[in-house]
Scaffold this motif. Structure first.
Motif, short mmCIF file in Angstrom:
data_model
loop_
_atom_site.label_atom_id
_atom_site.label_comp_id
_atom_site.label_asym_id
_atom_site.label_seq_id
_atom_site.Cartn_x
_atom_site.Cartn_y
_atom_site.Cartn_z
N LYS A 62 0.84 -1.19 0.00
CA LYS A 62 0.00 0.00 0.00
C LYS A 62 0.87 1.24 0.00
N PHE A 63 0.29 2.33 -0.49
CA PHE A 63 0.92 3.62 -0.25
C PHE A 63 0.67 3.98 1.21
N ARG A 64 1.70 4.47 1.89
CA ARG A 64 1.54 4.83 3.30
C ARG A 64 0.63 6.04 3.43
N SER A 65 -0.39 5.91 4.25
CA SER A 65 -1.35 7.01 4.43
C SER A 65 -1.42 7.48 5.89
N MET A 66 -0.61 6.83 6.77
CA MET A 66 -0.62 7.20 8.19
C MET A 66 0.77 7.61 8.65
N ARG A 67 0.82 8.19 9.83
CA ARG A 67 2.09 8.59 10.42
C ARG A 67 2.96 7.38 10.68
N ALA A 68 4.24 7.61 10.85
CA ALA A 68 5.20 6.52 11.09
C ALA A 68 4.91 5.79 12.40
N ASP A 69 4.36 6.51 13.39
CA ASP A 69 4.10 5.89 14.71
C ASP A 69 2.64 5.50 14.87
N ALA A 70 1.95 5.22 13.75
CA ALA A 70 0.50 4.97 13.78
C ALA A 70 0.13 3.78 14.66
N GLU A 71 1.04 2.79 14.78
CA GLU A 71 0.69 1.59 15.55
C GLU A 71 1.65 1.37 16.71
N LYS A 72 2.05 2.47 17.32
CA LYS A 72 2.96 2.34 18.47
C LYS A 72 2.29 1.64 19.65
N ASN A 73 0.93 1.69 19.69
CA ASN A 73 0.19 1.02 20.75
C ASN A 73 -0.44 -0.29 20.30
N GLY A 74 0.02 -0.82 19.16
CA GLY A 74 -0.50 -2.09 18.66
C GLY A 74 -1.49 -1.89 17.52
N ALA A 75 -1.88 -3.00 16.90
CA ALA A 75 -2.78 -2.97 15.74
C ALA A 75 -4.19 -2.57 16.16
N LYS A 76 -4.77 -1.66 15.38
CA LYS A 76 -6.18 -1.33 15.58
C LYS A 76 -6.79 -0.88 14.26
N TRP A 77 -8.10 -1.05 14.14
CA TRP A 77 -8.80 -0.68 12.92
C TRP A 77 -8.70 0.82 12.68
N ALA A 78 -8.59 1.17 11.40
CA ALA A 78 -8.70 2.57 11.04
C ALA A 78 -10.15 3.00 11.16
N THR A 79 -10.38 4.24 11.56
CA THR A 79 -11.74 4.75 11.73
C THR A 79 -11.94 5.98 10.85
N VAL A 80 -13.18 6.40 10.72
CA VAL A 80 -13.48 7.61 9.97
C VAL A 80 -12.85 8.79 10.71
N ASN A 81 -12.21 9.69 9.96
CA ASN A 81 -11.51 10.85 10.54
C ASN A 81 -10.44 10.43 11.55
N ASP A 82 -9.74 9.35 11.24
CA ASP A 82 -8.67 8.84 12.09
C ASP A 82 -7.55 9.87 12.17
N ASP A 83 -7.15 10.24 13.41
CA ASP A 83 -6.12 11.29 13.56
C ASP A 83 -4.72 10.80 13.21
N ARG A 84 -4.58 9.50 12.93
CA ARG A 84 -3.27 8.98 12.52
C ARG A 84 -3.00 9.19 11.04
N VAL A 85 -4.03 9.54 10.29
CA VAL A 85 -3.91 9.71 8.84
C VAL A 85 -3.26 11.06 8.52
N THR A 86 -2.30 11.05 7.60
CA THR A 86 -1.63 12.29 7.19
C THR A 86 -2.53 13.09 6.24
N LYS A 87 -2.09 14.32 5.90
CA LYS A 87 -2.87 15.16 4.99
C LYS A 87 -3.02 14.49 3.63
N ILE A 88 -1.90 14.05 3.08
CA ILE A 88 -1.95 13.35 1.78
C ILE A 88 -2.69 12.03 1.94
#
Length: 468
Positions: A333-359
């Motif tokens: 995949k093209f990376r769409s989240m910050r580098a530390d998106a899963e520092k607390n373990g795997a979790k589902w992406a949600t609508v308006n997820d704050d881990r998602v970058t602008k691009i």
């Protein structure tokens, strides 16, 4: 063996609608060529060919943006927007593809614009007229539910909206001995001597279909009367098949093993009979790759400039997903989240997820982040169409909580799927269960034609940001 039940079977009203829309497009195109002839001579044979090409292109693009979805819920503005998008896509298809290949068929840009304008007016008006007068009433069948307990209430809960009941009208819910009380309102419950008078009651009230949905079936149903109804033209159907037929999903909570074994579907036919095989998938992926590689290059550069250069995080990322037969593979995949998106373990992406970058927000919305999966298709890990692959951490949890969840691993995962067309964005166990119902329907009914329809309608997923 039961006859396979398919969602979306065209009724008389649907056929009349399609015929009416096709005739309107033909007339709009011929009228446009007639107007065009005042300024430049037009060969009648060429005008007829253009009318057919224009009509076919518009109807194909209308399918791709969901205008032929039987469950489409849009007001006048929404329909108008989809019609405009349809005509723009049809114009691109005609001007950049068909007329580029056969330029001798081209009447001119003025003709195309005139035909599109006339079609915009006629299609929108026709659809509003069709909806206002509810033409579906002419082919709506009268249904009686044999049951008024917990199982029968699933029909009431799942088919609340008018669009859900466009093909049928519920006469009522018959109380059957053994039904759990309190699930169906008393006003919609029918009480009569069904053991002795079922056939007579069905004939008297012109019932066309009986749906068996009682909580306890053993020795509770009048088999002789059901057989008589069946032989006299009254359809008798299980609640599982009824829900499958009307919603395009399989009710996981109602499935029992014998139904899976004895019902048609679920069998793996060979090659082109049921799905796009690996070679065809790979060839199609290569063709798509040749078209979209500039977009992929621009996306990679945008991600790098956004935060990749600053953080040193790769533009692409690999993630383990579960494929056919439960075998893990690395999805691209093209990376769409910050580098530390899963520092607390795997979790589902949600609508308006704050881990998602602008691009990342943009490429996720338009599914551009999924384009690297074309390489997964080429190597055979995935197909274009199938259930979306999940992460092993989630699969381990979902298999324990959702019946039959593992069955979605009997086919290759896909870049797009039936569940993505039919269900919005989901990020919970409940969403996973709802999507499984659509995935199982796809697995049961997968054919080359269904794959092609899903591929065409993936345009709707991209343009309108539907399920993921």
């Amino acid at each position: 063996m039961n006859k396979a039940v398919r969602f979306g079977k065209n009724t008389l009203a649907d056929k009349l609608f399609l015929l009416g829309e096709m005739l309107l497009l033909l007339v709009s195109s011929l009228l446009a060529s007639y107007i065009y002839s005042f300024f430049q001579p037009v060969d009648q044979e060429l005008a007829a060919i253009n009318a057919v090409l224009f009509t076919g292109s518009v109807m194909l693009c209308a399918l791709s943006v969901g205008l032929y979805d039987q469950k489409l819920r849009e007001d006048t503005g929404g329909v108008f927007k989809r019609v405009v998008i349809t005509l723009i896509l049809a114009g691109i298809l005609l001007e950049l593809v068909i007329f580029s290949i056969v330029p001798s068929l081209h009447l001119g840009l003025a003709y195309s614009l005139t035909a599109s304008f006339l079609s915009m007016l006629t299609l929108t008006s026709f659809r509003m007229l069709f909806q206002y007068h509810d033409i579906t009433k002419i082919s709506r069948r009268k249904v009686m539910i044999l049951g008024s307990g917990e199982r029968a209430s699933i029909i009431e809960r799942r088919m609340r909206r008018n669009v859900d009941k466009r093909n049928f009208e519920v006469h009522g819910f018959v109380f059957i001995d053994g039904d759990q009380p309190g699930h169906i309102p008393e006003a919609r419950t029918i009480h009569f001597d069904y053991k002795n008078n079922l056939y007579e009651y069905a004939c008297e009230h012109e019932i066309e279909q009986l749906v068996i949905a009682c909580d306890e079936r053993r020795n509770m149903l009048p088999v002789e009367h059901l057989f008589k109804c069946k032989t006299r033209g009254i359809d008798v159907i299980e609640i599982l098949d009824f829900i499958e037929q009307e919603t395009g999903q399989i009710a996981v909570n109602l499935i029992y093993p014998s139904w899976v074994i004895y019902s048609n579907g679920f069998e793996m036919n060979h090659r082109f009979k049921t799905s796009l095989d690996h070679r065809l998938n790979a060839l199609l992926a290569i063709c798509v790759l040749l078209v979209v590689w500039p977009l992929m290059l621009i996306t990679a550069l945008a991600i790098y400039l956004d935060d990749g250069r600053r953080t040193g995080t790769p533009v692409l990322y690999k993630q383990i997903r579960i494929g056919i037969d439960g075998k893990p593979f690395h999805i691209l995949k093209f990376r769409s989240m910050r580098a530390d998106a899963e520092k607390n373990g795997a979790k589902w992406a949600t609508v308006n997820d704050d881990r998602v970058t602008k691009i990342g927000g943009f490429i996720r919305k338009y599914r551009i982040d999924e384009l690297p999966q074309l390489f997964n298709i080429i190597v055979g890990d995935m197909g274009f169409v199938g259930p979306r692959p999940e992460r092993p951490e989630f699969v381990e949890k979902l298999v324990k909580e959702i019946p039959y969840y593992n069955q979605r691993h009997n086919v290759k995962p896909g870049l797009t799927g039936w569940a993505q067309l039919k269900y919005p964005y989901g990020s919970t166990t409940e969403d996973a269960q709802e999507k499984l119902k659509f995935d199982l329907y796809y697995i049961k009914h997968r054919t080359l034609l269904l794959d092609l329809v899903i591929l065409i309608r993936t345009v709707e997923i991209v343009l309108f940001g539907k399920g993921r």
